[in-house]
Design a protein around this motif. Structure first.
Motif, PDB file in Angstrom:
ATOM      1  N   HIS A  11      52.375  30.569  41.329  1.00  0.00           N
ATOM      2  CA  HIS A  11      51.542  31.646  42.036  1.00  0.00           C
ATOM      3  C   HIS A  11      51.432  31.117  43.466  1.00  0.00           C
TER       4      HIS A  11
ATOM      5  N   SER B 150      49.206  37.281  39.743  1.00  0.00           N
ATOM      6  CA  SER B 150      49.145  36.984  38.287  1.00  0.00           C
ATOM      7  C   SER B 150      49.939  38.217  37.702  1.00  0.00           C
TER       8      SER B 150
ATOM      9  N   SER C 221      44.394  41.950  39.180  1.00  0.00           N
ATOM     10  CA  SER C 221      43.680  42.440  40.215  1.00  0.00           C
ATOM     11  C   SER C 221      44.432  43.605  40.813  1.00  0.00           C
TER      12      SER C 221
ATOM     13  N   HIS D 158      40.302  39.896  48.802  1.00  0.00           N
ATOM     14  CA  HIS D 158      40.513  39.965  47.395  1.00  0.00           C
ATOM     15  C   HIS D 158      39.511  40.626  46.681  1.00  0.00           C
TER      16      HIS D 158
ATOM     17  N   GLU E 238      38.095  39.903  44.244  1.00  0.00           N
ATOM     18  CA  GLU E 238      37.097  38.943  43.285  1.00  0.00           C
ATOM     19  C   GLU E 238      35.993  38.374  44.339  1.00  0.00           C
TER      20      GLU E 238
ATOM     21  N   THR F 154      46.433  39.155  45.650  1.00  0.00           N
ATOM     22  CA  THR F 154      47.056  38.156  46.562  1.00  0.00           C
ATOM     23  C   THR F 154      48.212  38.972  47.428  1.00  0.00           C
TER      24      THR F 154
HETATM   25  P1  13P Z   1      45.854  37.564  41.716  1.00  0.00           P
HETATM   26  O1  13P Z   1      47.029  36.679  41.548  1.00  0.00           O
HETATM   27  O2  13P Z   1      45.726  38.776  40.508  1.00  0.00           O
HETATM   28  O3  13P Z   1      45.665  38.036  43.135  1.00  0.00           O
HETATM   29  O4  13P Z   1      44.857  36.794  41.221  1.00  0.00           O
HETATM   30  C1  13P Z   1      44.032  35.800  42.082  1.00  0.00           C
HETATM   31  C2  13P Z   1      43.379  34.617  41.211  1.00  0.00           C
HETATM   32  O5  13P Z   1      42.455  34.250  41.428  1.00  0.00           O
HETATM   33  C3  13P Z   1      44.507  34.157  40.371  1.00  0.00           C
HETATM   34  O6  13P Z   1      43.522  33.200  39.690  1.00  0.00           O
END
Ligand code: 13P
Ligand code: SF4
Length: 303
Positions: A23, A40, A128, A197, A199, A214
């Motif tokens: 990641h 992700s 996301s 992001h 989140e 991300t």
């Molecule tokens: P993404 O990889 O979907 O951007 O999510 C970020 C994350 O917090 C992964 O745990």
């Protein structure tokens, strides 16, 4: 020293037909030895395609479980056995079953940051980068979204024609950043664009010039004509972008935005995984895996 360890990893990887997925929140020295890096969603899709017999996932547990769900015949190793995602562990199956009884006509949409056990009682997963697309494509206009209320409300704001109910508490790392941090950063860097992001807290997302996954943030910054950016996500992304675009300037929205779980894995852990002496092999009970696979398959189909 780092170079030596990397050489050894590359050598063993070749001999043993190992694929390393990492990641983007991992450190640069890990990303350099990985076969594929990404957010992700990209990693989940890659997981279903790689031909290698062994896959090492440098990330957190739900990511390694996703690989195993999609590729049961492969040996899947999580790079560090303590690397969990606190958000993924927030909800348990019994609670969700209870809520589902109260909302029988809702489609259950689970952020991929959930346990395999929870996925067995969800209808479709999202990440996301795919959440808006997938929620739009779902035929039902009633959606129960979990376990990230920030991502869920960001998606709901973009699909006002659908009805959303949201469950869960979100990501402790991203939720640390506040509107105050935004005001401070914008004052210090008035010409910078704010990229965050989803989140993050709603106040932070609403103040942003761009919100996305991300990879979305990285692509936006690389392609933008702008020269300065405030980055509201895990701080490794600020560092990766600075290396990738030395002519631009990147500032973290908060110096505290570090995911301790994503940072557990070291290059030495990756070497140990390759040697077969480290990490944790993911084992899933077959019925659970099959049940959980339905909502990951649905994510890939709709995403
Ligand atoms: P993404 O990889 O979907 O951007 O999510 C970020 C994350 O917090 C992964 O745990
Ligand atoms: Fe989980 Fe948040 Fe860390 Fe991602 S950044 S792994 S969602 S705690």
């Amino acid at each position: 020293m780092i170079r030596d360890i990397q050489e050894e990893i590359l050598q063993i990887k070749k001999e043993k037909d190992i694929c390393i997925l990492a990641h983007c929140y991992q450190t640069p020295e890990i990303l350099e030895v990985a076969d594929f890096t990404g957010d992700s969603y990209a990693l989940a899709v890659k997981a279903s395609q790689v031909p290698n017999q062994t896959v090492i996932m440098c990330g957190v547990r739900f990511m390694a479980e996703t690989v195993k769900i999609l590729s049961p015949d492969k040996k899947v190793i999580l790079s560090h056995s303590d690397a969990g995602c606190p958000m993924a562990e927030q909800l348990d199956k019994e609670l969700l079953m209870q809520v589902k009884k109260e909302l029988p006509d809702y489609t259950v949409v689970a952020y991929v940051n959930t346990t395999t056990d929870l996925k067995t009682v969800c209808d479709v997963c999202v990440t996301s980068s795919s959440a808006v697309t997938i929620c739009k494509k779902i035929e039902n206009d009633k959606i129960l979204f979990l376990p990230d209320p920030q991502l869920g409300s960001w998606v709901a704001r973009q699909i006002p024609e659908k009805q959303f109910k949201i469950l869960g508490a979100g990501c402790p790392t991203h939720c640390q950043m506040t509107k105050k941090d935004v005001e401070k950063a914008k004052k210090a860097h008035p010409n910078a664009l704010l990229l965050v992001h989803p989140e993050c807290q709603a106040d932070v997302v609403k103040a942003a010039d761009y919100a996305g996954s991300t990879t979305g943030i990285m692509d936006f910054a690389k392609m933008s004509e702008a020269k300065e950016f405030i980055i509201g996500t895990e701080n490794s992304i600020t560092a990766h972008l600075q290396m990738a675009c030395p002519d631009k300037k990147f500032y973290p929205l908060s110096k505290e935005c570090i995911c301790p779980n994503m940072k557990l894995t070291t290059l030495v852990n990756v070497l140990e995984c390759c040697k077969g002496t480290g990490g944790e092999e993911i084992i899933l009970e077959e019925e659970t895996r099959n049940q959980a696979k339905k909502c990951i398959d649905e994510m890939i189909r709709l995403g």
